[in-house]
Design a protein around this motif. Structure first.
Motif, PDB file in Angstrom:
ATOM      1  N   ILE A 416       2.647  27.472  46.356  1.00 44.01           N
ATOM      2  CA  ILE A 416       3.042  26.219  47.011  1.00 44.01           C
ATOM      3  C   ILE A 416       2.060  25.116  46.604  1.00 44.01           C
ATOM      4  CG2 ILE A 416       3.344  25.059  49.237  1.00 44.01           C
ATOM      5  CD1 ILE A 416       4.372  27.702  50.364  1.00 44.01           C
ATOM      6  N   GLU A 417       2.585  24.093  45.963  1.00 46.81           N
ATOM      7  CA  GLU A 417       1.715  23.039  45.426  1.00 46.81           C
ATOM      8  C   GLU A 417       1.705  21.794  46.301  1.00 46.81           C
ATOM      9  OE1 GLU A 417       2.764  22.304  41.353  1.00 46.81           O
ATOM     10  OE2 GLU A 417       1.986  24.257  40.710  1.00 46.81           O
ATOM     11  N   VAL A 418       2.806  21.563  46.979  1.00 43.11           N
ATOM     12  CA  VAL A 418       2.884  20.414  47.882  1.00 43.11           C
ATOM     13  C   VAL A 418       3.531  20.926  49.163  1.00 43.11           C
ATOM     14  CG1 VAL A 418       3.932  18.128  48.261  1.00 43.11           C
ATOM     15  CG2 VAL A 418       3.256  18.818  45.942  1.00 43.11           C
ATOM     16  N   GLU A 419       3.035  20.491  50.274  1.00 38.32           N
ATOM     17  CA  GLU A 419       3.640  20.947  51.533  1.00 38.32           C
ATOM     18  C   GLU A 419       3.432  19.898  52.623  1.00 38.32           C
ATOM     19  OE1 GLU A 419       1.934  24.495  53.225  1.00 38.32           O
ATOM     20  OE2 GLU A 419       3.895  25.144  53.949  1.00 38.32           O
ATOM     21  N   LYS A 420       4.546  19.529  53.248  1.00 38.69           N
ATOM     22  CA  LYS A 420       4.451  18.627  54.410  1.00 38.69           C
ATOM     23  C   LYS A 420       5.273  19.260  55.525  1.00 38.69           C
ATOM     24  CE  LYS A 420       3.855  14.452  51.729  1.00 38.69           C
ATOM     25  NZ  LYS A 420       4.597  13.476  50.969  1.00 38.69           N
ATOM     26  N   ASN A 421       4.653  19.409  56.662  1.00 39.64           N
ATOM     27  CA  ASN A 421       5.335  20.108  57.740  1.00 39.64           C
ATOM     28  C   ASN A 421       6.085  19.190  58.684  1.00 39.64           C
ATOM     29  OD1 ASN A 421       4.683  22.661  56.962  1.00 39.64           O
ATOM     30  ND2 ASN A 421       2.733  22.661  58.061  1.00 39.64           N
ATOM     31  N   SER A 422       6.015  17.916  58.438  1.00 43.49           N
ATOM     32  CA  SER A 422       6.648  17.005  59.380  1.00 43.49           C
ATOM     33  C   SER A 422       7.200  15.771  58.663  1.00 43.49           C
ATOM     34  CB  SER A 422       5.617  16.605  60.441  1.00 43.49           C
ATOM     35  OG  SER A 422       6.229  15.821  61.417  1.00 43.49           O
ATOM     36  N   VAL A 423       8.419  15.917  58.191  1.00 47.19           N
ATOM     37  CA  VAL A 423       9.082  14.785  57.529  1.00 47.19           C
ATOM     38  C   VAL A 423      10.291  14.390  58.385  1.00 47.19           C
ATOM     39  CG1 VAL A 423      10.268  13.994  55.448  1.00 47.19           C
ATOM     40  CG2 VAL A 423       8.371  15.611  55.251  1.00 47.19           C
ATOM     41  N   PRO A 424      10.180  13.293  59.116  1.00 48.50           N
ATOM     42  CA  PRO A 424      11.300  12.927  59.994  1.00 48.50           C
ATOM     43  C   PRO A 424      12.500  12.452  59.187  1.00 48.50           C
ATOM     44  CG  PRO A 424       9.478  11.352  60.184  1.00 48.50           C
ATOM     45  CD  PRO A 424       9.073  12.347  59.157  1.00 48.50           C
ATOM     46  N   SER A 425      13.659  12.935  59.559  1.00 45.02           N
ATOM     47  CA  SER A 425      14.862  12.424  58.883  1.00 45.02           C
ATOM     48  C   SER A 425      16.096  12.702  59.722  1.00 45.02           C
ATOM     49  CB  SER A 425      15.015  13.023  57.491  1.00 45.02           C
ATOM     50  OG  SER A 425      15.430  14.337  57.615  1.00 45.02           O
ATOM     51  N   THR A 426      17.130  11.959  59.408  1.00 46.93           N
ATOM     52  CA  THR A 426      18.384  12.090  60.154  1.00 46.93           C
ATOM     53  C   THR A 426      19.450  12.670  59.226  1.00 46.93           C
ATOM     54  OG1 THR A 426      18.938   9.832  59.526  1.00 46.93           O
ATOM     55  CG2 THR A 426      17.851  10.134  61.649  1.00 46.93           C
ATOM     56  N   TYR A 427      20.588  12.980  59.795  1.00 46.85           N
ATOM     57  CA  TYR A 427      21.687  13.511  58.983  1.00 46.85           C
ATOM     58  C   TYR A 427      22.995  12.867  59.445  1.00 46.85           C
ATOM     59  CZ  TYR A 427      24.309  16.744  56.128  1.00 46.85           C
ATOM     60  OH  TYR A 427      25.126  17.266  55.158  1.00 46.85           O
ATOM     61  N   THR A 428      23.592  12.113  58.579  1.00 46.42           N
ATOM     62  CA  THR A 428      24.825  11.358  58.881  1.00 46.42           C
ATOM     63  C   THR A 428      24.716  10.647  60.239  1.00 46.42           C
ATOM     64  OG1 THR A 428      26.013  13.261  59.829  1.00 46.42           O
ATOM     65  CG2 THR A 428      26.320  12.857  57.496  1.00 46.42           C
ATOM     66  N   GLU A 429      23.631   9.936  60.365  1.00 45.35           N
ATOM     67  CA  GLU A 429      23.355   9.275  61.636  1.00 45.35           C
ATOM     68  C   GLU A 429      24.229   8.029  61.848  1.00 45.35           C
ATOM     69  OE1 GLU A 429      19.260   8.116  63.657  1.00 45.35           O
ATOM     70  OE2 GLU A 429      19.935   6.571  62.268  1.00 45.35           O
ATOM     71  N   ASN A 430      24.699   7.893  63.061  1.00 46.40           N
ATOM     72  CA  ASN A 430      25.346   6.661  63.494  1.00 46.40           C
ATOM     73  C   ASN A 430      24.239   5.797  64.086  1.00 46.40           C
ATOM     74  OD1 ASN A 430      26.663   4.630  64.832  1.00 46.40           O
ATOM     75  ND2 ASN A 430      28.088   5.947  65.931  1.00 46.40           N
ATOM     76  N   ASP A 431      23.794   4.808  63.332  1.00 46.37           N
ATOM     77  CA  ASP A 431      22.580   4.092  63.757  1.00 46.37           C
ATOM     78  C   ASP A 431      22.809   3.191  64.969  1.00 46.37           C
ATOM     79  OD1 ASP A 431      23.969   2.075  62.546  1.00 46.37           O
ATOM     80  OD2 ASP A 431      22.415   1.552  61.088  1.00 46.37           O
ATOM     81  N   GLN A 432      24.055   3.019  65.366  1.00 46.01           N
ATOM     82  CA  GLN A 432      24.325   2.224  66.566  1.00 46.01           C
ATOM     83  C   GLN A 432      24.556   3.096  67.804  1.00 46.01           C
ATOM     84  OE1 GLN A 432      24.186  -1.162  66.558  1.00 46.01           O
ATOM     85  NE2 GLN A 432      23.518  -0.903  64.443  1.00 46.01           N
ATOM     86  N   SER A 433      24.501   4.382  67.605  1.00 47.13           N
ATOM     87  CA  SER A 433      24.825   5.263  68.719  1.00 47.13           C
ATOM     88  C   SER A 433      23.696   5.324  69.742  1.00 47.13           C
ATOM     89  CB  SER A 433      25.088   6.679  68.183  1.00 47.13           C
ATOM     90  OG  SER A 433      25.267   7.574  69.244  1.00 47.13           O
TER      91      SER A 433
END
Ligand SMILES: C[S@@+](CC[C@H](N)C(=O)[O-])C[C@H]1O[C@@H](n2cnc3c(N)ncnc32)[C@H](O)[C@@H]1O
Length: 463
Positions: A416-433
């Motif tokens: 393992i050469e690069v590792e980040k345990n906390s990458v925030p992301s959404t999935y098909t987010e409705n940004d007005q919801s």
């Protein structure tokens, strides 16, 4: 009309043909809560084999592919059927039948959308009409909004019709008969809630992959992967076209397309016909920028701050999908990742995004990736661990923590050469919801070493 875009741009023609190599008998869109449908009445061994084989189609630009299963498939079929009294006959005929059945089931779901969506609106309308007149009077905007919802449904339906129009010719070696969207509407079979959920999720996938509204999400999920690719295979130090990059579980294909846009030879792989129909459309049929419109949020009746949020349009594609540099090597296979990719030491890079949790057994995925990577090749992964089969009765589902997966990866021999345990992301987010899900993803780059160390004189596990 422009013919196909998906892919291997071997020729300078701007067209891609898709050829069915294997069979398609089931699907897993891999979206949260969606999984392979099991045909329980059938011989279990055959279903397992069929499910693994699934589609095995290759979409590529400008040339033909061999209409034969990938190496090893027939051998495996033979082995699976030997001594199987339930399936002594021609299994391929049965597969053919199941595959066609599956194709038409998905077409049926697309066609059924209009009825399904209107029924849902009718429910709301009836609820409203059941209110006392005095209450109805307090809500003068409700019925006009319902009317607009119905207009949006009609519009979505037109797009869905355009998507499945010509899908019967999607595979150049396979014809499914004529798809007539208007014919036999009365005889249309009601699609299951399961299938309608898949279709609605796929509609939202357009936002993630091919709209301006999805840019933030793509920046969070795809950009880190692309940056690592460029870092490991810098275009000024290597010829990107010589670098073979695989994107399993490619969804609507944007990540694979972006990688190809940088000049790398890139192949996306996808299992779900819902996804494949739609990616075929956006990559092969759409011309220009933001020329198409969908209303992806109309099916969300809760957590809307304003009624207008529910009916806001999303335009796509945000880029001209035909703008890949000429001679770009971009292809796409359709079928089960594990089934199609059996050739060892083939890929310089495997990039998985929101994919590894689609496995019944994630160790199988790790094993496949280890095997198909070249020595010195890298696996880049970003995503959560929302195991897709977790709540499916009768489905195998091994739910490992990232800690266990990490251990496994190291045991195979990856570094393992690069590792980040906390990458925030959404999935098909409705940004007005008023309700949003935030994934706290893991991200890593793991290398299959150039030289595998021997352990006490023995070759390493799975080398
Ligand atoms: C959660 S989606 C992610 C899609 C895309 N990578 C993205 O980030 O938007 C997972 C995708 O993997 C596909 N998939 C699931 N199992 C698969 C398999 N065994 N082989 C190929 N694709 C698969 C699903 O159909 C789905 O499109």
């Amino acid at each position: 009309m422009i013919n196909r875009v998906y892919f291997q741009n071997h020729s300078s023609r701007n067209s891609v043909n898709l050829r069915l190599i294997g069979r398609c008998v089931g699907t897993s869109s891999g979206l949260p809560g969606v999984a392979v449908r099991r045909e329980s009445a059938r011989c279990d061994r055959c279903v397992r084999s069929l499910r693994r084989r699934l589609l095995g189609a290759v979409v590529r630009r400008g040339d033909s592919l061999v209409a034969a299963p990938p190496n090893g498939e027939r051998r495996q079929d033979k082995m699976e059927n030997e001594g199987n009294p339930h399936c002594p006959g021609d299994k391929h005929e049965e597969e053919e039948r199941l595959e066609k059945e599956h194709f038409w089931k998905i077409i049926n779901a697309f066609r059924y959308y209009r009825i399904y969506a209107h029924e849902r609106v009718t429910r709301s309308e009836k609820q409203f009409q059941s209110l006392p007149a005095a209450h109805q009077k307090l809500l003068p905007n409700f019925l006009p909004h319902v009317k607009r919802l119905r207009q949006c449904i009609e519009h979505n339906y037109e797009i869905l019709k355009a998507i499945i129009n010509n899908c019967n010719h999607m595979f150049e070696n396979k014809e499914y008969g004529v798809i007539d969207m208007e014919a036999d509407l009365g005889q249309l079979k009601p699609a299951s809630t399961f299938d309608m959920d898949k279709l609605k999720s796929t509609i939202k996938q357009f936002v993630r992959d091919w709209s301006d509204d999805g840019k933030a999400e793509r920046d969070a999920c795809y950009r880190p992967i692309i940056e690592e690719i460029v870092k490991h295979f810098p275009p000024d130090e290597c010829n990107p076209a010589d670098m073979n990059i695989l994107v399993p579980g490619a969804g609507l294909g944007r990540l694979a397309w972006e990688i190809a846009r940088l000049g790398y030879s890139c192949q996306g792989n996808e299992w779900s016909l819902y996804m494949l129909f739609c990616s075929h459309f956006v990559l092969n049929r759409c011309t220009g920028v933001n020329t198409m419109t969908l209303y992806p949020w109309i099916h969300q009746f809760s957590n809307n701050k304003r009624s207008a949020d529910q009916i806001r349009p999303v335009h796509f594609p945000d880029v001209n999908s035909h703008s890949l540099p000429s001679h770009t090597n971009f292809s796409m296979t359709a079928g089960d990742f594990q089934e199609i990719y059996t050739e060892p030491n083939t890929w310089d890079c495997v990039a998985t995004c929101f994919f590894i949790d689609t496995a019944h057994n994630v160790v199988d995925y790790i094993e496949t990736i280890w095997k198909i990577l070249k020595h010195g090749g890298i696996w880049i992964n970003l995503g959560p661990l929302l195991y897709h089969f977790e709540n499916m009765a009768n489905e195998k589902s091994i739910e490992l923590s990232y800690e266990d997966i990490r251990h496994c990866i190291l045991q195979f021999g990856f570094k393992i050469e690069v590792e980040k345990n906390s990458v925030p992301s959404t999935y098909t987010e409705n940004d007005q919801s008023m309700l949003k899900y935030l994934y706290d993803c893991v991200f890593f780059v793991a290398r299959k070493p150039l030289h595998l160390p021997s352990l006490n004189g023995f070759p390493p596990v799975n080398s």
